[in-house]
Scaffold this active site. Sequence first.
Site, PDB file in Angstrom:
ATOM      1  N   CYS A 454       0.829  -1.203   0.000  1.00  0.00           N
ATOM      2  CA  CYS A 454       0.000   0.000   0.000  1.00  0.00           C
ATOM      3  C   CYS A 454       0.865   1.255   0.000  1.00  0.00           C
ATOM      4  O   CYS A 454       0.394   2.330  -0.381  1.00  0.00           O
ATOM      5  CB  CYS A 454      -0.963   0.012   1.182  1.00  0.00           C
ATOM      6  SG  CYS A 454      -0.169   0.075   2.795  1.00  0.00           S
ATOM      7  N   HIS A 844      -1.259   1.044   7.701  1.00  0.00           N
ATOM      8  CA  HIS A 844      -1.794   0.938   6.337  1.00  0.00           C
ATOM      9  C   HIS A 844      -1.921   2.330   5.736  1.00  0.00           C
ATOM     10  O   HIS A 844      -2.291   3.290   6.415  1.00  0.00           O
ATOM     11  CB  HIS A 844      -3.166   0.254   6.363  1.00  0.00           C
ATOM     12  CG  HIS A 844      -3.832   0.179   5.024  1.00  0.00           C
ATOM     13  ND1 HIS A 844      -3.282  -0.503   3.964  1.00  0.00           N
ATOM     14  CD2 HIS A 844      -5.001   0.704   4.570  1.00  0.00           C
ATOM     15  CE1 HIS A 844      -4.084  -0.402   2.918  1.00  0.00           C
ATOM     16  NE2 HIS A 844      -5.125   0.328   3.254  1.00  0.00           N
TER      17      HIS A 844
END
Length: 980
Positions: A454, A844
Site C-alpha cells: 500500500c 496501512h
Amino acid sequence: MDKILEGLVSSDHSVPVKRAIVKKVVEAAEKEVTEEQCQALFTLTTRLILLGEDAFQKQIGFQVLEAYARYHRPDFERFFSKDFVLGLLQQGYGQLDRKDPATIDYIHCCLRLLISCPSVLEIFSVIQVEVLRMVCERPEPALCAHLSTVLSDFVQCIPRDKSGVLFCQQLVRTISYFHCFASQERELREYVGQVTKVSTLLQNIWKADPATLLPSLQEVFSIISSTDPSFDPSIALASLVQHIPVQMITVLIKSLTTDHNVKDASMTKALCRMIDWLSWPLAQHVDTWVIALLKGLAAVQKFTILIDVTLLKIELVFSRLWYPIVRQGALSVLSHMLLSFQHSPEAFHLVVPHVVHLVQSLRTDGLHSSKAFLLQFTELIHCMMYQYSGFPDLYDHILEAIKDLPKPGEEKIKLVLNQSAWTSQSNSFASGPLRLVGKSETGKTGLVNLGNTCFLNSIIQTLFMATDFRRHVLSLHLNGSNPLMKKLQLLFAFLAHTQRAAYAPKNFLEASRPPWFNVGSQQDCSEYLRFLLDRLHEEEKTLQVLESVKPKVAPPVNTSSKDPQAQNPPDNCEDSSLSPDEMKPENDGRTLIERTFGGKLITGIRCMQCNCISEKEEPFTDLSLAFCPSASQGSPQPEGPSEEPKVLCQGSVNGGSETPEAASAKAPASNVQFVPVTNEPALSVPDLVNYFLAPEILDEENAYFCEKCSSLQRAERTMKVVSAPEYLILTLLRFSYDAKCHVRRKILDNVTIPPLMRLPVHAPLMPTQCSSCTSSPLQVDSPESSENLAKKLKPSQKDEEEEEKEGAVGAEQIHKGGEMSVQSVPYVLSSVVMHSGMSSESGHYYSYGHNINGADGAQHPANHFALREDLENGHPDGGLSTCSALSIPPERGVALPNSGQEARDWLLFNDSRVTFTSFQSVQNITNRFPKDTAYVLMYRKQNVNGGLMANGMRLSVEPPLQKELLDAIIKDNKLYLQAA
C-alpha cells in the site's frame, strides 16, 4: 333431401335460386327423417365441406350440416364418432390429405355441434393423443394455426400432465421450423398472424398449467443453442418472448448462465439467435430479454461470448434501426452492446460508417417518433465518441451531421459509461463469489495490494491525480533508454483506460522498489516517493548526457535515497525524453521531475558576533515538516528566532498492511508508544510550514563555527523558499524518538488541512557580499541522521569536478545585509496520503485525491476568485512572509459540505477500492478515526489568472494514447474479459 341437395349442387341454377333451395332444405330439417336419410345427408355435407370445388359448396355443406345436426343430434353423434375423427386425423378424407387445414376446420365445426353430448368426451381423448402426434410431425404454420384455434376453443383437447409438457415442448420445436418465403405484404401478414395464433395457444396453456412453462423455455434454449450447422431455427420463436412473465427474468437467466453443462459455443449460438429475434415485428420485450442475458453473461464473466457476439451481430442490430416497427428495441440492445464494449473501439467502429446515413434518414422520414428517436441515438453516439476519442478522421463527418442536436454533458456521459461496462454489471445472477469485481461508480481504477504494497499504491495514485504530471508522462515519446519512466507511463495508461476494477502493478513494483526494501515488508511511502522521483530524475539526466552535444551544468536534484548509485547524477542535461512540443527553452534542460516537483531553498546562517551571513541554495522535491514540541500550546507564530531545538527526533512511519491494527501488534510493546490527542486547537499545515521556515538559534551543542571569527559562535539559521515548485509535496514527520527515554512513537496530533494556502517565496535582490569572511559548507543531515530531522533536506548533488570549475569547493555565497522581496504563491490541495495505525512501525496507507473535472485541470472558479481577492487586498505587515490558509466564502459558489457536487469532488483510493468522498471527510478523518492521520500532502501551484503557467507545465487536455500503449491496453482488456 340428400338427392335434392346433391342435384342442387350439380345443377346450373343461378346462385340466388340455389340459396332459396338450400333454405328450404334447412327448414326441412325440423321434420322427421329416417336415420338412413340423416346419415346420407351428413355424408353429403361432409363431402361438400372437405371436397367442395368452391367456397359456395363448402358454405352450403356447413349450413345444412349444422341444421340437421341440431335437430337430429343422436344421429349426428353416431355419424361423428371417435373412429370417424381418428380416421380423419390419421388418413384424411378421400383425396384430401390428413394435413390439410380443412380437416381441422371440419372437426372444429362438428365439436361445436356436439359440445353438450356425452360422446364428445371420447372424441376429446382421441384428439389429445392425435394433436401430440401431429405436432411431432412438424406441421406447416397454416395447419398449426388452425389446430391452435381448435385447441383454444376446446381446451379439453389439449394433452394433460406429462403429455401436456411434451406437447408444449414439441409445439415450441415446431415453431422453430416455421419459415416464410413470401415477399408480398399480404402473405407476410398472414404468416405473422398464423404464428401469433400458435404462440397465443402456448400462452394460454402456460397460464392454465404453469408447470409447462419452464420445460417449454428450456426447449426454446435447447433449440436456439443448437450448434448443428444444418439447422437454423426460425425467428418466429420471438413471438413466445412476449408471453413469458417479466418477473421470471432473474430465475431464467441464472439458470442459463450458471449451468456448467452449457458450453460456450452453445451459449454463443443462443445469444446470436436471440439478437436475431429483434427482426420479429410484433414481439414485445425481446430487447429486455436480450439485455438481461447480456448482463447475466457479464456477471458470470463470460466475456469471450460477449466479445464474439458483439462483433458478429453489432451491424445487424444497427440495421434494425431503419425499421420503425422494431427500431426502439433494437436501439436498446445496440446501446447496451456498444456502451458495455469498453475495452476496444472495434465494435463502435463497425457501425460508424452507417451513422450519418441513418441520421439523414431519421431527419427526413416524416415520422413524429423519429425526432425523439434521433435524440436518443445521437446521445449514444456522443458517448461512444467520448469513450474512444482520437479518431477525428472517423468522427468529423458524424459531428457535422449532428452539430445542431443537443449534446449530453461530460458528467452524464461518464455516468452512463461507468454504469454500462461489463465489469459494472450486477452479479446477482452469479452463484458463489466472483473472481472479478466491477469498477465502482467513480470509473477510476484501483491498485491490487501485492503484499504490504500500500506504500506504493498510495503514492502512485497520488502522482496519477497530479493532473499536469500525469498528462506530461502520458505525452512523452520514450524509447528503451527510459525503462522506469516507460513503466510509469504504461502504469498511468492502465489506470486511465483499463477495464479492470483494480490493476496489479507487479512490473512497476519490481522496477521501482528501493534495494533496501525487503519484499513483503511494510515500508515508508514518503521514502519510496523520494526514491522514485530521484530515479526518474537520474534516468532522464543520464539520457540527456548521452544525447547532449554541448555540456550544460545541471542543477542538483533533491534526494534522500539510500541507493549509493543514485547519489552522483550526470552533469549535462538535455530534455530529449520529451516530445518536440515540450522541449521549450524555458525548461533550460531541467528534467520533468525538476519542472514538476522541484523547488529551491536558501539556508542562511548569521553569526551573531560579526553579523556575517553564509548562504547556500539547495534544491528540494519535498519539505519534511516537524511538529513543534509545544504544539499543544497553540499555533506557532514566532516573532523572533526560536531558542529551543525544534525537535528531539522526528521521522517517517511505515505501512503496508490492509489490517493496520493487526500489523501494529507486531511492534515491540516495550518501546512503542503513541502521543494521545489533546483537546487543544489543532495545528494546521501552514503552522507546520511556518515552524519549518522559522529562524532557529544555534547555540551550545549546536553552536556555529564562523570562518571570520575562527571560533564557535552563537548564530541564527533561517530557511527561505526562493523557487516554488509546481507541485508542493509536504511530509508530516509523524515519527518521534525520545533519546532520553528510548521510546519511539507516532504523533497522532490532528492537523487541519486547508484546501487553499499561500506559500511565501523570496525573490533575491542584489546582495552585499562580505568578502572578508568565508564559511565552511552548511552541514545537511543525511537520511540516516537522527539529529535535526525537522529540516531534513536532500544534499547537494554537485560533484567535485563541477565545484572545482566554479572555484567554490566547499564554499558558499556570503551576504551581508542582503534583501529579498517576498511573493505569496497560492496553492490548492491535490492529494493527501493517510497513515492508519497506532505505531510508526506498521499500519496501512490510503490516499485522497481531488477529482478534477475541468478540461484544463483547474479547480472550482471560486478558488480563482478567492486567490485573486486575497492577493489584491494585500496582507498586514509580515503576512507575506508566512504561510497561511485561504478560505472560500460559501456565497462564491463553492459546493457546500454534504452537497451532491462536493461529495464527488474527492476520491478515496484504498488499494483495490475507489469511492467518492468529500473534502469534509478528508478534514475530519482524524476526528472520526484517531489513528488515521495525514502523512504526505501534495499541493498544486495555482495560477490566479487561470491560464497556462509560465513554464508551460499545464496541458489543457488528456493527451491521446500512443499506439503502443493503446495496443497494450486493448490486448490486456481482451485477456481480462476473456478470463473465465
